[in-house]
Write a protein that holds these residues in place. Structure first.
Motif, short mmCIF file in Angstrom:
data_model
loop_
_atom_site.label_atom_id
_atom_site.label_comp_id
_atom_site.label_asym_id
_atom_site.label_seq_id
_atom_site.Cartn_x
_atom_site.Cartn_y
_atom_site.Cartn_z
N GLU A 287 13.22 1.21 -0.43
CA GLU A 287 13.55 0.61 0.86
C GLU A 287 13.22 -0.87 0.92
O GLU A 287 13.98 -1.67 1.47
CB GLU A 287 12.80 1.36 1.96
CG GLU A 287 13.17 0.93 3.38
CD GLU A 287 12.46 1.76 4.42
OE1 GLU A 287 12.44 1.33 5.60
OE2 GLU A 287 11.93 2.83 4.08
N LYS A 288 12.08 -1.27 0.34
CA LYS A 288 11.61 -2.65 0.45
C LYS A 288 11.57 -3.39 -0.88
O LYS A 288 11.36 -4.60 -0.89
CB LYS A 288 10.23 -2.67 1.10
CG LYS A 288 10.20 -2.07 2.49
CD LYS A 288 8.81 -2.14 3.10
CE LYS A 288 8.80 -1.53 4.50
NZ LYS A 288 7.45 -1.58 5.11
N GLY A 289 11.71 -2.67 -1.99
CA GLY A 289 11.70 -3.32 -3.30
C GLY A 289 10.36 -3.83 -3.74
O GLY A 289 10.29 -4.77 -4.55
N LEU A 290 9.26 -3.23 -3.25
CA LEU A 290 7.92 -3.69 -3.61
C LEU A 290 7.46 -3.03 -4.90
O LEU A 290 7.94 -1.96 -5.29
CB LEU A 290 6.94 -3.39 -2.48
CG LEU A 290 7.24 -4.04 -1.13
CD1 LEU A 290 6.20 -3.63 -0.10
CD2 LEU A 290 7.29 -5.56 -1.26
N ASP A 291 6.49 -3.66 -5.56
CA ASP A 291 5.92 -3.13 -6.79
C ASP A 291 4.91 -2.02 -6.44
O ASP A 291 3.95 -2.24 -5.69
CB ASP A 291 5.23 -4.25 -7.56
CG ASP A 291 4.74 -3.79 -8.93
OD1 ASP A 291 5.05 -2.66 -9.32
OD2 ASP A 291 4.05 -4.58 -9.61
N ILE A 292 5.10 -0.83 -7.01
CA ILE A 292 4.23 0.31 -6.71
C ILE A 292 3.46 0.76 -7.95
O ILE A 292 3.02 1.91 -8.03
CB ILE A 292 5.05 1.48 -6.15
CG1 ILE A 292 6.14 1.89 -7.13
CG2 ILE A 292 5.66 1.12 -4.81
CD1 ILE A 292 6.84 3.18 -6.76
N SER A 293 3.29 -0.12 -8.91
CA SER A 293 2.61 0.26 -10.16
C SER A 293 1.19 0.73 -9.91
O SER A 293 0.74 1.73 -10.49
CB SER A 293 2.61 -0.93 -11.13
OG SER A 293 3.93 -1.34 -11.42
N GLU A 294 0.45 0.04 -9.05
CA GLU A 294 -0.93 0.43 -8.79
C GLU A 294 -1.01 1.80 -8.10
O GLU A 294 -1.90 2.60 -8.39
CB GLU A 294 -1.61 -0.63 -7.92
CG GLU A 294 -1.78 -1.97 -8.62
CD GLU A 294 -2.57 -2.96 -7.77
OE1 GLU A 294 -3.01 -2.56 -6.66
OE2 GLU A 294 -2.73 -4.11 -8.20
N GLY A 295 -0.07 2.08 -7.22
CA GLY A 295 -0.06 3.38 -6.55
C GLY A 295 0.20 4.52 -7.53
O GLY A 295 -0.47 5.55 -7.49
N LEU A 296 1.15 4.33 -8.45
CA LEU A 296 1.43 5.36 -9.44
C LEU A 296 0.25 5.56 -10.38
O LEU A 296 -0.10 6.70 -10.74
CB LEU A 296 2.68 5.00 -10.24
CG LEU A 296 4.00 4.95 -9.46
CD1 LEU A 296 5.14 4.52 -10.37
CD2 LEU A 296 4.32 6.31 -8.85
N GLY A 297 -0.38 4.46 -10.77
CA GLY A 297 -1.55 4.58 -11.65
C GLY A 297 -2.70 5.30 -10.98
O GLY A 297 -3.40 6.09 -11.61
N ASP A 298 -2.90 5.06 -9.70
CA ASP A 298 -3.98 5.75 -8.98
C ASP A 298 -3.70 7.25 -8.87
O ASP A 298 -4.63 8.06 -8.97
CB ASP A 298 -4.12 5.13 -7.58
CG ASP A 298 -5.25 5.77 -6.79
OD1 ASP A 298 -6.42 5.61 -7.18
OD2 ASP A 298 -4.96 6.45 -5.79
N ILE A 299 -2.44 7.64 -8.68
CA ILE A 299 -2.10 9.06 -8.61
C ILE A 299 -2.40 9.75 -9.94
O ILE A 299 -2.93 10.88 -9.97
CB ILE A 299 -0.62 9.24 -8.23
CG1 ILE A 299 -0.37 8.70 -6.82
CG2 ILE A 299 -0.21 10.71 -8.31
CD1 ILE A 299 1.09 8.71 -6.42
N VAL A 300 -2.10 9.09 -11.06
CA VAL A 300 -2.38 9.67 -12.37
C VAL A 300 -3.87 9.89 -12.56
O VAL A 300 -4.31 10.96 -13.04
CB VAL A 300 -1.82 8.75 -13.48
CG1 VAL A 300 -2.24 9.26 -14.86
CG2 VAL A 300 -0.30 8.69 -13.40
N VAL A 301 -4.69 8.94 -12.17
CA VAL A 301 -6.15 9.07 -12.32
C VAL A 301 -6.67 10.22 -11.47
O VAL A 301 -7.50 11.03 -11.92
CB VAL A 301 -6.83 7.75 -11.93
CG1 VAL A 301 -8.35 7.92 -11.90
CG2 VAL A 301 -6.45 6.65 -12.92
N GLN A 302 -6.19 10.35 -10.24
CA GLN A 302 -6.66 11.41 -9.35
C GLN A 302 -6.22 12.78 -9.85
O GLN A 302 -6.96 13.77 -9.72
CB GLN A 302 -6.13 11.18 -7.94
CG GLN A 302 -6.64 9.92 -7.25
CD GLN A 302 -8.13 10.00 -6.95
OE1 GLN A 302 -8.70 11.08 -6.85
NE2 GLN A 302 -8.76 8.84 -6.83
#
Length: 307
Positions: A206-221
């Motif tokens: 929707e906004k074209g923002l970078d979500i790399s940190e969010g995906l990385g945090d999900i993997v760690v959790q």
């Protein structure tokens, strides 16, 4: 009257003189609002229809109209109610109709719980692959989902939900449809990490923002949650076996005891069970409670990989 007539002729002349300009203005106003979503009236049954539509879509793996499911259940309820009125009292017939109409919903809910439990255990492999492809594709989420589907041997259920999400995102005409598609994807996964992943995908599309940190945090959790899921699976395995195996065995045992020790013939037993109002009612209540137990066990001991 002559003055009014002259004013009318003068006004008509102005409209004729500037007719092309006025027509151009009207066309511009229409084009300005050509993509505006129509105003929809509020429907009281819309939440129930939407929930049933999502439930049926996830259960059958394809888009299902929620209104069709809801009115089919209403028709089934009325049909069973009027048929049961011939053998039961009105309150009992109402109970039988409610049990019959709610049984398909319970079965779809059990399937949903099973699908969510299996897909949750694919979370680490799925999100890790999405994260890797997202970084490799230069933060392009649509291309990352396409690449992830090509390597989906370790997460077939999540790949199926992702495929449907990708089709809906490509057909979306605005932010509203993007949010609806991501909400259905989150509902299909039914986990906290699924909701977070859905939010990340929505923000990226929707906004074209970078979500790399969010995906990385999900993997760690998810890696931390996998250790707790194994312990929960071991504790609840015995309850699953007792419910799915012991209850049918007990019913078969009661049939054998009734025939052997009470002196009932098989035809007499089954006629009392299925051809009398009391026997049929108790049998339907027993089946309904068995389905409820399966649903509760799927909810409690589904061994979802979540946090």
């Amino acid at each position: 009257m002559m003055n009014y007539f002259l004013y009318a002729v003068y006004t008509i002349g102005l409209f004729v003189l500037f007719s092309e300009s006025l027509s151009l203005i009207m066309r511009r106003i229409k084009l300005r609002h050509r993509l505006q979503a129509p105003v929809q009236e509020k429907d009281i049954l819309a939440p129930a229809s939407e929930w049933l539509g999502r439930l049926a879509s996830v259960s059958f793996g394809k888009d299902v109209n929620g209104s069709l499911v809801m009115w089919s259940l209403v028709f089934l309820f009325l049909l069973i109610f009027f048929l049961a009125m011939n053998s039961f009292t009105p309150p009992t017939a109402l109970l039988v109709a409610l049990i019959s109409a709610s049984a398909p919903v319970l079965l779809m809910y059990i399937r949903l719980m099973s699908e969510q439990g299996k897909s949750s255990r694919e979370g680490i492999a799925f999100v890790s692959e999405m994260y890797r492809q997202y970084r490799a594709c230069g933060q392009n989420m649509s291309q990352a989902m396409e690449r992830a589907l090509e390597n989906s041997k370790n997460f077939p259920l999540c790949a199926r939900h992702t495929y449907r999400l990708l089709l809906h995102l490509r057909a979306a005409s605005g932010p509203g449809e993007i949010r609806a598609a991501c909400a259905e994807f989150s509902f299909a996964l039914g986990t906290v990490w699924g909701s977070m992943l859905s939010s990340c995908i929505r923000i990226s599309e929707e906004k074209g923002l970078d979500i790399s940190e969010g995906l990385g945090d999900i993997v760690v959790q998810l890696k931390s949650a996998s250790r707790r899921a194994e312990e929960r699976k071991r504790l609840n395995s015995e309850a699953n076996r007792m419910t799915t195996l012991l209850i049918p065995i007990l019913y078969i045992g009661t049939v054998g005891v009734s025939i052997s020790y009470l002196g009932l013939s098989p035809s007499k037993f089954f006629s009392n069970q299925f051809l009398t109002p009391e026997g049929l009612l108790f049998f339907m209540v027993g089946i309904f409670l068995f389905i409820v137990n399966l649903a509760v066990l799927s909810l409690v001991s589904g061994s979802r990989l979540d946090y």
